[in-house]
Design a protein around this motif. Sequence first.
Motif, PDB file in Angstrom:
ATOM      1  N   THR A  28      -4.511   7.210   2.656  1.00 44.70           N
ATOM      2  CA  THR A  28      -4.216   6.202   1.635  1.00 44.70           C
ATOM      3  C   THR A  28      -4.142   6.863   0.270  1.00 44.70           C
ATOM      4  O   THR A  28      -5.080   7.549  -0.145  1.00 44.70           O
ATOM      5  N   GLY A  72       0.845  -1.192   0.000  1.00 35.56           N
ATOM      6  CA  GLY A  72       0.000   0.000   0.000  1.00 35.56           C
ATOM      7  C   GLY A  72       0.880   1.241   0.000  1.00 35.56           C
ATOM      8  O   GLY A  72       2.063   1.166   0.358  1.00 35.56           O
ATOM      9  N   VAL A  83       0.973   5.291   1.281  1.00 41.22           N
ATOM     10  CA  VAL A  83       0.280   6.238   2.164  1.00 41.22           C
ATOM     11  C   VAL A  83       1.122   7.483   2.461  1.00 41.22           C
ATOM     12  O   VAL A  83       2.329   7.505   2.204  1.00 41.22           O
TER      13      VAL A  83
END
Lengths: 171, 171
Positions: free
Chosen positions: A36, A4, A6
């Motif tokens: 995010t 991910g 972020v």
Amino acid sequence: MKFGIVIFPSKSMQDKANSFRKRYDPHYALIPPHITLKSPFDATEEKAKEIAQELDKVSDKLKPFTLKIGKVSSFAPVNNVIYFKVEKTPELEALNEKLHTGYFAQEREYTFVPHITLGQDMSDGEHADVLGQLRMIEFHHEQTVDRLHLLYQLEDGSWTVYETFQLGKDC
Amino acid sequence: MKFGIVIFPSKSMQDKANSFRKRYDPHYALIPPHITLKSPFDATEEKAKEIAQELDKVSDKLKPFTLKIGKVSSFAPVNNVIYFKVEKTPELEALNEKLHTGYFAQEREYTFVPHITLGQDMSDGEHADVLGQLRMIEFHHEQTVDRLHLLYQLEDGSWTVYETFQLGKDC
């Protein structure tokens, strides 16, 4: 494994968000308060270096920008998720766009609504109660963002940082 | 605020450590499994960039090295802390030394014993029980370390990554 991308806001902003997350967000212990930029995506552990190289190219070309946070809002009725709204500036939008095209092409489940989650997985009743309370909060936070973080998820659902990327090295 | 410098081992190693930490380490949710290179030290938020610059200088000059992990041990009777022993290689020792001299001068409370904590804050009885069980584990893990992480602590005791530093950029 899952990766991910972020932004971690400043310590004071994280402390503020955690004061609510502690009570209302079951993901509280899995990851620090964050915005995010790209939803979790699958890649092998061996791909991490390649992803990092591509992320380097993106971050080198974008200048640090101002983040404006304020006002508590909710994704209800789609999801009972309560969050601090982050202003959708052109810089943030451009960054999000770059992380969903080219090497980072990814189908979007939702439109990009930058936010810091404060509470989730709530019943309708709890959601209405908490949102009613948090909406009363007078809050405004402004800061410079000069870095992104690439994370990967462990078996237990928690996230570890693989690498940080400073914005604007080529600017 | 408090800063710390750590190595996060590979995902598989973190997953292994977390399978024990979940049960035996009250700090489980505050930070992913790690090897502490420099104990928490105080500095202002404004100092973060300077610390990062100095850490860049250190990490640029040190090559990636091999990390060898195995055997469960304990700091008892000094502390009821159970951990995976990390082999104290010359590279790890040199890195630790550089993070305690010059700009990073810091008095040491303990000799450097590289480790990954699996359990802490245990009563003597629980400690003896758990150590007895975990000592039976046959485990050996070897991997390359090519990066360090500078972290800061939030109000609730959890840690956020400020920046990663790749080893050997000048080598």
